[in-house]
Design a protein around this motif. Structure first.
Motif, mmCIF file in Angstrom:
data_model
loop_
_atom_site.group_PDB
_atom_site.id
_atom_site.type_symbol
_atom_site.label_atom_id
_atom_site.label_comp_id
_atom_site.label_asym_id
_atom_site.label_seq_id
_atom_site.Cartn_x
_atom_site.Cartn_y
_atom_site.Cartn_z
ATOM 1 N N UNK A 87 23.879 37.933 39.672
ATOM 2 C CA UNK A 87 22.215 36.957 40.637
ATOM 3 C C UNK A 87 22.296 37.787 42.235
ATOM 4 N N UNK A 88 23.945 37.887 42.899
ATOM 5 C CA UNK A 88 24.157 38.387 44.682
ATOM 6 C C UNK A 88 23.687 39.013 43.992
ATOM 7 N N UNK A 89 23.098 40.472 43.606
ATOM 8 C CA UNK A 89 23.229 42.310 43.392
ATOM 9 C C UNK A 89 24.788 42.633 44.033
ATOM 10 N N UNK A 90 25.204 41.666 43.658
ATOM 11 C CA UNK A 90 26.956 42.278 43.350
ATOM 12 C C UNK A 90 27.264 42.780 41.844
ATOM 13 N N UNK A 91 28.441 44.065 41.725
ATOM 14 C CA UNK A 91 28.908 44.409 40.401
ATOM 15 C C UNK A 91 30.499 44.666 40.407
ATOM 16 N N UNK A 92 31.038 44.065 39.301
ATOM 17 C CA UNK A 92 32.032 44.673 38.990
ATOM 18 C C UNK A 92 32.814 45.432 39.011
#
Length: 135
Positions: A87-92
């Motif tokens: 949702x916060x434009x992060x990726x793992x």
């Protein structure tokens, strides 16, 4: 505090952000969080045609770069690991990739957007930075 593209910083750990241009790529430097997540600027996601909650493929190349692109993009020369943009434009970043590249918590990485709308992530190398602009 905000980035040049208007994307709010998700975490104060990202205090140091550099915007620069290298080899026709526009890039930023960001730190990997403790849980392996990486905040990528909204401008990069938008230009790559990727929205929050979209599936993306994450690849590790023999050049020790991580490539992120839209799932189903049609790239067949590598096999990637599928991830969902948060949702916060992060990726793992996959743990296996972090281990191979020696990317631990708070380690800085370079993030580029290519003309092919791929997001490239690689270990940060201070000597590769040209035309540094700090915000």
């Amino acid at each position: 505090r905000q980035l040049h593209d208007g994307d709010s910083m998700a975490n104060e750990e990202f205090e140091r952000t550099l915007m620069y241009k290298q080899n026709d790529y526009r890039g930023v430097v960001r730190s990997i969080e403790r849980d392996g997540r990486l905040s990528i600027p909204s401008e990069f996601w938008n230009r790559a045609g990727i929205q929050k909650l979209d599936k993306v493929e994450v690849l590790l190349t023999v050049q020790n770069e991580i490539i992120i692109f839209a799932a189903g993009y049609g790239r067949r020369d590598y096999i990637g690991i599928e991830r969902i943009v948060g949702n916060n434009k992060q990726i793992s970043i996959p743990a296996e990739y972090r281990r191979v590249l020696g990317l631990k918590a708070n380690v800085e990485v370079e993030i580029f957007l290519t003309a092919q709308k791929e997001i490239i992530v690689k270990p940060y190398n201070k000597t590769s930075v040209q035309n540094v602009r700090t915000k």
